[in-house]
Design a protein around this motif. Structure first.
Motif, short mmCIF file in Angstrom:
data_model
loop_
_atom_site.label_atom_id
_atom_site.label_comp_id
_atom_site.label_asym_id
_atom_site.label_seq_id
_atom_site.Cartn_x
_atom_site.Cartn_y
_atom_site.Cartn_z
N PRO A 196 26.19 67.72 -27.07
CA PRO A 196 25.05 68.71 -27.17
C PRO A 196 23.83 68.41 -26.70
N ILE A 201 26.05 75.50 -24.76
CA ILE A 201 26.80 76.20 -25.86
C ILE A 201 28.43 75.55 -25.68
N TYR A 229 28.86 72.10 -26.98
CA TYR A 229 28.69 72.02 -28.34
C TYR A 229 29.94 72.28 -28.85
N PHE A 240 21.81 70.81 -31.36
CA PHE A 240 22.09 71.93 -30.37
C PHE A 240 20.68 72.98 -30.70
#
Length: 390
Positions: free
Chosen positions: A121, A126, A129, A152
């Motif tokens: 992350p 995204i 993550y 994140f």
């Protein structure tokens, strides 16, 4: 509650995040608002945990992840990478050093699985993550679930202010050069950054490629093929998806920015954000509090690695550190934050339209390429490889 009402609530939270982000010129990240508001609603019981799953968007988002990664592979024309190879190499140096420091230092203090939970992350966006979160869940590390989401959420708050300060200093040097009448040869072309190869003829007939549905069909072929390859090879599907997107765009099987061309990126991103939101289910406030020390350590050590990478890259290519380090720091926030920072710096430092244009022209291409290299490509590779080692 019917799914349409639940989705409306979730999209309202996303829209609130966008309003705050746009109003603050990305100083308040959209996803930070979404994560904070949703987590608060879940912890207080205002939003039952079953709501998010009942929205049906979680299933849709999970299906769309490989498709979105294929799309990401179509976003960076190879011709642009060749023109901005210095930004690419400097970014990669920063990523390697950052991940290396996290894996060596965080592993000694908190353990290898904690280091892996934060490395992906921190070096990307995204998708990295989601890959990390899915991998931790599959490996049974549920106690570490809070680490990637907190990293994140918070990394933007470190990366963006640092970038703004350093770029402002570099922009001042550009302005001074212009004032002194110095004419330097600068990297000022984006090389068609947002679609430089779009003029080349596509592999399939144009009449088909003008159809939104047909482009979606091709993207789903790529996503399904990547998933199949992941199952039979053991290599994470995200790597296959990325490779299919890059190769597909290079041979013009896909148009550049394929999902945007199909007019589907907005809804797809909503589904993806809801997948992220769903990962908050089951995470308690105590887990978040207990993860703060390793998260802060990961962010600090990872940021130091990125900065060192920028300094080394600056020496190799004879760039000023105030230009190279921000290019690497784009790993912490990506697009559109990188573009907005350049725009804000050029407007605030430039005293005339000519100065604003010179600053913008020199910085926008390497900054965007740095962000695409790290968030779009590097972080997916890093997260996919690391998560397979735990």
């Amino acid at each position: 509650m019917q799914p349409i009402y639940i989705v409306l609530i979730l999209i309202t939270i996303i829209a609130l995040g966008e309003v705050l982000s746009l109003s603050s010129r990305a100083k308040i990240p959209t996803l930070l608002v979404v994560i904070a508001v949703t987590f608060t609603l879940l912890q207080t019981g205002i939003m039952p945990e079953s709501f998010i799953e009942a929205s049906t968007f979680v299933a849709a988002g999970s299906v769309l992840v490989p498709v979105l990664i294929v799309h990401l592979g179509t976003m960076i024309p190879l011709s642009v990478i060749k023109k901005q190879y210095k930004a690419v190499i400097i970014t990669l140096i920063g990523l390697v050093l950052s991940v290396g420091l996290i894996l060596s230092i965080i592993t000694l203090i908190f353990g290898y699985s904690t280091a892996v939970a934060g490395a992906g992350p921190l070096t990307g966006g995204i998708i990295a993550y989601i890959v990390t979160s899915e991998g931790l869940t599959a490996a049974g590390f549920t106690t570490l679930a809070a680490i990637p989401v907190v990293v994140f959420a918070l990394q933007n708050l470190v990366g963006m202010p640092l970038t703004s300060i350093l770029l402002s200093k570099y922009a001042m040097s550009i302005r001074d050069d212009l004032s002194n009448g110095e004419q330097e040869t600068r990297d000022s072309t984006g090389g068609g950054l947002l679609g430089g190869e779009s003029q080349k003829k596509l592999l399939l007939p144009e009449k088909f490629m003008s159809s939104d549905f047909f482009i979606l069909f091709l993207l789903f072929i790529g996503g399904a093929f990547a998933t199949w390859l992941g199952n039979i090879t053991g290599i994470n599907y995200s790597l296959w998806s990325l490779a299919i997107g890059v190769i597909g765009a290079a041979i013009r099987f896909y148009p550049d920015r394929a999902l945007d061309r199909s007019n589907s990126s907005g809804l797809a991103m909503v589904a993806l954000i809801i997948v992220v939101v769903n990962s908050l289910v089951g995470i308690t406030f105590d887990q978040v509090v207990s993860s703060l020390i390793p998260v802060v350590s990961i962010i600090v050590i990872g940021t130091i690695g990125l900065i060192l990478g920028g300094i080394i890259g600056a020496k190799i290519f004879k760039w000023k550190p105030t230009k190279a380090i921000p290019v690497v720091l784009t790993a912490m926030y990506g697009f559109p934050g990188d573009y907005l920072i350049v725009e804000e710096v050029s407007r605030s430092v430039g005293r005339t339209e000519e100065e604003e244009k010179q600053i913008m022209d020199e910085l926008v291409a390497p900054m965007l390429i740095g962000g695409f290299t790290s968030v779009t490509v590097g972080s997916i590779v890093i997260a996919s490889v690391l998560i397979s080692t735990i």
